[in-house]
Design a protein around this motif. Sequence first.
Motif, short mmCIF file in Angstrom:
data_model
loop_
_atom_site.label_atom_id
_atom_site.label_comp_id
_atom_site.label_asym_id
_atom_site.label_seq_id
_atom_site.Cartn_x
_atom_site.Cartn_y
_atom_site.Cartn_z
N PHE A 164 40.62 37.71 47.43
CA PHE A 164 41.03 38.30 46.16
C PHE A 164 42.53 38.57 46.19
N ARG A 165 43.26 37.69 45.54
CA ARG A 165 44.72 37.75 45.48
C ARG A 165 45.17 36.94 44.27
N PRO A 287 34.57 45.95 42.19
CA PRO A 287 35.04 44.99 41.18
C PRO A 287 36.42 45.32 40.57
N PRO A 288 36.71 46.56 40.16
CA PRO A 288 38.06 46.80 39.64
C PRO A 288 39.13 46.65 40.71
N LEU A 289 38.82 46.99 41.96
CA LEU A 289 39.80 46.80 43.03
C LEU A 289 40.08 45.31 43.23
N SER A 350 46.20 48.08 44.95
CA SER A 350 45.18 47.39 45.73
C SER A 350 45.64 47.11 47.15
N ALA A 351 46.95 46.95 47.34
CA ALA A 351 47.48 46.66 48.67
C ALA A 351 47.33 47.83 49.62
N HIS A 357 42.63 48.70 57.94
CA HIS A 357 42.60 50.16 57.90
C HIS A 357 41.17 50.69 57.96
N THR A 358 40.27 50.05 57.20
CA THR A 358 38.86 50.46 57.22
C THR A 358 38.29 50.32 58.63
#
Length: 378
Positions: A164-165, A287-289, A350-351, A357-358
Amino acid sequence: MSRTLDRAITAPRVLVSGWFAGQSFGSGQYTDQLAAALGDLPTPPHLDLVRPTARGAIAKVRFEQWTIPRAARRHDLLHVPYWAPPLCAPIPTIVTVHDLIPLLLPAYRTDLRVRVYTRLVARATRRAAAVIADSDHTARDIARHLRIAPDRIHTIPLAAAPRFRPQPPDAIARVRAAHDLPPAYALYYGGFDPRKDLATLLLAWRGVWDAHALPLVIAGRPPPPEHGSVRGGSPFFSDPSTLARDCGLPPTAVRPIGHVADDDLPPLLAGATLFAYPSRFEGFGLPPLEAMACGTPVAVADATSLPEVVADAGLRLPPGDVAAWSTALTALAGDEPHRQRLAALGLTRSATFTWPHTAAATRAVYDHVHTLPSGRIP
């Protein structure tokens, strides 16, 4: 060397429950992305993933309550990456609770089997050494409704998958042609169950359509009847075409396109004029992210965890307020400079959510639990 110090310098052996592994959405996406990111850490834990050999409701409970505890005996920690820890585990357990929807929303617990199962996993979660929540909103729900001390709950946000980019024009054109879409369209993708509140979006879309003739593309498809789409004698999942007709929209105003392949979703998002997500209840809100990560301006319901994801990088609208959604989306559809500002803010926002990190935060939870002197609940 003390047992606690020995644990502190040794990477834990972690068993991961893989019931959803390999699915490109929901808990499956979380399981796969987290496992990959943990493996990329400078000092990764030793992960073993156990997958089921059978499917079905009974097989699922047997897998969770029998297979996983037996396999866990050869490990230091057990991580169940969705809300279904075993009631009796031989080693300290970490459970990720994405949301408490079956416990909190009555429409999702009409089936007696669901209520019994929810009570089982709620009781088991109280025995976990640590609980991971996707958002502060979910963490508060866990503390309040499961009666778990806040210091045992760790908020670790999710992230969009790397695909997703922002997308090249040829990829956007390819997907638009594959689905026979016009050059300009708005987009919704996600579930069709009641909490998603697609009706509010469709009722609001009349104003957008009348002002701009901008069609709303709806991606995804409701489950078939054999997967529980009828509950209590009534449809549980909305059919978007039927719902659009009931909301008084002409056929040209709404374009349901059904399932979209994983590789086609980023170009579909990137090609949209805007992304609308009216859901009233989310544990996180991927989805919004994902839309923001593709450079698409977003509008979401200002409810539950969605403000944590979007912050000030998108429109946050009152949940269920048709007039407010209609006014805001009509204005956004006609204001290209505002859309460009939101798209830039969304990319920046989003970045800040990344799988490295997670993974690092999850590894920290593993290490914390692994070094507890008793190996039990703190």
